[in-house]
Design a protein around this motif. Structure first.
Motif, PDB file in Angstrom:
ATOM      1  N   LEU A 167       9.923-102.709   2.158  1.00 38.77           N
ATOM      2  CA  LEU A 167       9.048-102.084   3.152  1.00 38.77           C
ATOM      3  C   LEU A 167       8.466-100.777   2.620  1.00 38.77           C
ATOM      4  CD1 LEU A 167      10.839-102.519   6.635  1.00 38.77           C
ATOM      5  CD2 LEU A 167       8.966-103.865   5.699  1.00 38.77           C
ATOM      6  N   LYS A 168       9.285-100.068   1.875  1.00 36.84           N
ATOM      7  CA  LYS A 168       8.838 -98.789   1.316  1.00 36.84           C
ATOM      8  C   LYS A 168       7.659 -99.015   0.347  1.00 36.84           C
ATOM      9  CE  LYS A 168      10.696 -94.773  -1.067  1.00 36.84           C
ATOM     10  NZ  LYS A 168      11.838 -94.183  -1.725  1.00 36.84           N
ATOM     11  N   ARG A 169       7.814-100.035  -0.499  1.00 42.26           N
ATOM     12  CA  ARG A 169       6.723-100.357  -1.443  1.00 42.26           C
ATOM     13  C   ARG A 169       5.483-100.808  -0.678  1.00 42.26           C
ATOM     14  NH1 ARG A 169      11.070-102.045  -4.683  1.00 42.26           N
ATOM     15  NH2 ARG A 169      11.086-104.146  -3.820  1.00 42.26           N
ATOM     16  N   ALA A 170       5.718-101.643   0.351  1.00 39.22           N
ATOM     17  CA  ALA A 170       4.593-102.154   1.149  1.00 39.22           C
ATOM     18  C   ALA A 170       3.889-101.014   1.873  1.00 39.22           C
ATOM     19  CB  ALA A 170       5.093-103.187   2.147  1.00 39.22           C
ATOM     20  N   ALA A 171       4.668-100.034   2.347  1.00 44.12           N
ATOM     21  CA  ALA A 171       4.083 -98.891   3.072  1.00 44.12           C
ATOM     22  C   ALA A 171       3.118 -98.133   2.155  1.00 44.12           C
ATOM     23  CB  ALA A 171       5.190 -97.968   3.569  1.00 44.12           C
ATOM     24  N   ALA A 172       3.530 -97.928   0.916  1.00 49.51           N
ATOM     25  CA  ALA A 172       2.665 -97.206  -0.033  1.00 49.51           C
ATOM     26  C   ALA A 172       1.398 -98.016  -0.296  1.00 49.51           C
ATOM     27  CB  ALA A 172       3.430 -96.950  -1.324  1.00 49.51           C
ATOM     28  N   ALA A 173       1.557 -99.335  -0.414  1.00 47.49           N
ATOM     29  CA  ALA A 173       0.402-100.202  -0.692  1.00 47.49           C
ATOM     30  C   ALA A 173      -0.573-100.200   0.493  1.00 47.49           C
ATOM     31  CB  ALA A 173       0.875-101.616  -1.004  1.00 47.49           C
ATOM     32  N   ILE A 174      -0.041-100.235   1.711  1.00 49.80           N
ATOM     33  CA  ILE A 174      -0.925-100.248   2.897  1.00 49.80           C
ATOM     34  C   ILE A 174      -1.625 -98.890   3.042  1.00 49.80           C
ATOM     35  CG2 ILE A 174      -1.012-100.473   5.425  1.00 49.80           C
ATOM     36  CD1 ILE A 174       1.277-102.538   5.181  1.00 49.80           C
ATOM     37  N   ALA A 175      -0.882 -97.812   2.760  1.00 45.45           N
ATOM     38  CA  ALA A 175      -1.490 -96.468   2.843  1.00 45.45           C
ATOM     39  C   ALA A 175      -2.705 -96.378   1.917  1.00 45.45           C
ATOM     40  CB  ALA A 175      -0.464 -95.401   2.488  1.00 45.45           C
ATOM     41  N   ALA A 176      -2.585 -97.017   0.755  1.00 42.55           N
ATOM     42  CA  ALA A 176      -3.680 -96.967  -0.220  1.00 42.55           C
ATOM     43  C   ALA A 176      -4.890 -97.793   0.234  1.00 42.55           C
ATOM     44  CB  ALA A 176      -3.172 -97.472  -1.570  1.00 42.55           C
ATOM     45  N   ARG A 177      -4.683 -98.650   1.214  1.00 42.21           N
ATOM     46  CA  ARG A 177      -5.787 -99.499   1.704  1.00 42.21           C
ATOM     47  C   ARG A 177      -6.553 -98.856   2.856  1.00 42.21           C
ATOM     48  NH1 ARG A 177      -4.364-105.376   0.909  1.00 42.21           N
ATOM     49  NH2 ARG A 177      -5.769-105.715   2.645  1.00 42.21           N
ATOM     50  N   ILE A 178      -6.061 -97.742   3.342  1.00 39.60           N
ATOM     51  CA  ILE A 178      -6.762 -97.061   4.445  1.00 39.60           C
ATOM     52  C   ILE A 178      -7.975 -96.348   3.840  1.00 39.60           C
ATOM     53  CG2 ILE A 178      -6.567 -95.333   6.288  1.00 39.60           C
ATOM     54  CD1 ILE A 178      -3.546 -95.922   6.340  1.00 39.60           C
ATOM     55  N   THR A 179      -9.141 -96.858   4.209  1.00 40.34           N
ATOM     56  CA  THR A 179     -10.363 -96.401   3.550  1.00 40.34           C
ATOM     57  C   THR A 179     -11.132 -95.421   4.440  1.00 40.34           C
ATOM     58  OG1 THR A 179     -10.443 -98.654   2.723  1.00 40.34           O
ATOM     59  CG2 THR A 179     -12.369 -97.297   2.299  1.00 40.34           C
ATOM     60  N   PRO A 180     -11.436 -94.237   3.908  1.00 38.73           N
ATOM     61  CA  PRO A 180     -12.219 -93.304   4.729  1.00 38.73           C
ATOM     62  C   PRO A 180     -13.687 -93.706   4.782  1.00 38.73           C
ATOM     63  CG  PRO A 180     -11.664 -92.306   2.615  1.00 38.73           C
ATOM     64  CD  PRO A 180     -11.075 -93.687   2.601  1.00 38.73           C
ATOM     65  N   SER A 181     -14.269 -93.571   5.962  1.00 35.93           N
ATOM     66  CA  SER A 181     -15.725 -93.703   6.053  1.00 35.93           C
ATOM     67  C   SER A 181     -16.232 -92.365   6.593  1.00 35.93           C
ATOM     68  CB  SER A 181     -16.105 -94.885   6.944  1.00 35.93           C
ATOM     69  OG  SER A 181     -15.453 -94.793   8.177  1.00 35.93           O
ATOM     70  N   ARG A 182     -17.412 -92.294   7.136  1.00 39.13           N
ATOM     71  CA  ARG A 182     -17.965 -90.976   7.482  1.00 39.13           C
ATOM     72  C   ARG A 182     -17.081 -90.159   8.448  1.00 39.13           C
ATOM     73  NH1 ARG A 182     -24.131 -91.144   8.949  1.00 39.13           N
ATOM     74  NH2 ARG A 182     -23.662 -93.325   9.278  1.00 39.13           N
ATOM     75  N   ARG A 183     -16.841 -90.736   9.624  1.00 34.44           N
ATOM     76  CA  ARG A 183     -16.033 -89.982  10.593  1.00 34.44           C
ATOM     77  C   ARG A 183     -14.766 -90.711  10.985  1.00 34.44           C
ATOM     78  NH1 ARG A 183     -20.544 -87.689  14.789  1.00 34.44           N
ATOM     79  NH2 ARG A 183     -21.554 -86.276  13.327  1.00 34.44           N
ATOM     80  N   SER A 184     -14.478 -91.776  10.301  1.00 36.00           N
ATOM     81  CA  SER A 184     -13.303 -92.553  10.684  1.00 36.00           C
ATOM     82  C   SER A 184     -12.660 -93.176   9.436  1.00 36.00           C
ATOM     83  CB  SER A 184     -13.703 -93.646  11.677  1.00 36.00           C
ATOM     84  OG  SER A 184     -14.655 -94.494  11.065  1.00 36.00           O
TER      85      SER A 184
END
Lengths: 101, 150
Positions: B66-83
């Protein structure tokens, strides 16, 4: 026949003696216990995922856990019961396997 | 946390700037608590002790996954202009749900496993307040995921 195809050979493991042994092998109840922290919709979701149940059946067991403090989810061989208990604990549900008398 | 669309079981979520930032923090710092030993049976005998050992070993490994998966999912959170946006397939949604619930349960245990949640947070110590907030934060994302499943 390719190497990936398996020839069906009558197995001695389907004989009468083994069936009798299976009948004597202990079975276990997998029980889920109530706790104040896991939310009801989450518990329903977990039951659907782990046991492949439909929402109605999963909700019925979830309500049983909530109202009666526990629900007997399945009765299985030791190996399968242990597998299910591991799965439920991975989802942080409190589950135990208790020998069916 | 808003579900924008589903394409072949892959779901695209939109997160506000605050939600995106908080979810990243949660995932990057996971886990927040130690593992409490699990009980496999009410019966106490040698076989149960062996089974319990295996269960706790397996839960330890699962926590690492889960710890490894958490890091991988965090890296998939993509910033856009305001969100922020986050695309999750069914396996990743399941894992994220487990991570959020792990955080919730861990915080609840750290609070002494209260029977009720009707607590005045101002009566809590600063550490308890932090656990309280952690529990509710994880709850927010967990509920968001569950609601998008049904």
């Amino acid at each position: 026949m390719s190497v990936l195809e398996v020839e069906t050979v009558p197995s001695p493991a389907t004989g009468q003696e083994t069936r009798a042994e299976d009948e004597l092998a202990p079975t276990f109840y997998v029980i889920c216990w109530n706790d104040p922290v896991n939310i009801m919709s989450y518990v329903t979701h977990v039951f659907m995922k782990v046991f492949g149940w439909n929402r109605e059946k999963a909700q019925k067991h979830m309500m049983e856990v909530h109202e009666k403090g526990k629900s007997v989810l399945v009765r299985e061989s030791a190996e399968k019961a242990e597998f299910y208990v591991h799965q439920l604990h991975m989802y942080k549900l409190q589950a135990t396997m208790e020998r069916a008398e | 946390m808003k579900l924008l669309k589903t394409v072949e079981e892959v779901r695209l979520y939109e997160l506000t700037a605050q939600e995106g930032s908080l979810l990243m923090q949660l995932l990057r710092h996971f886990p927040f608590s130690g593992l409490k030993p699990a009980t496999i049976s009410q019966r106490r005998d040698e076989q149960t002790a062996e089974r319990e050992l295996l269960l706790n070993e397996s839960l330890k490994q699962h926590r690492e996954e889960l710890k490894r998966a958490a890091a991988a999912i965090a890296a998939r959170i993509t910033p856009s202009r305001r969100s922020y946006s986050l695309e999750l397939d069914p396996a990743n949604r399941e894992v994220l749900m487990q991570i959020m619930n792990d955080i919730r349960v861990g915080a609840w245990q750290a609070l002494g496993e209260p029977e009720t949640f009707e607590v005045d947070p101002s009566q809590l110590s600063s550490n308890e307040q932090a656990q309280w907030q952690l529990m509710h934060l994880a709850d927010f994302f967990e509920v968001g995921l569950i609601e998008s499943e049904s």
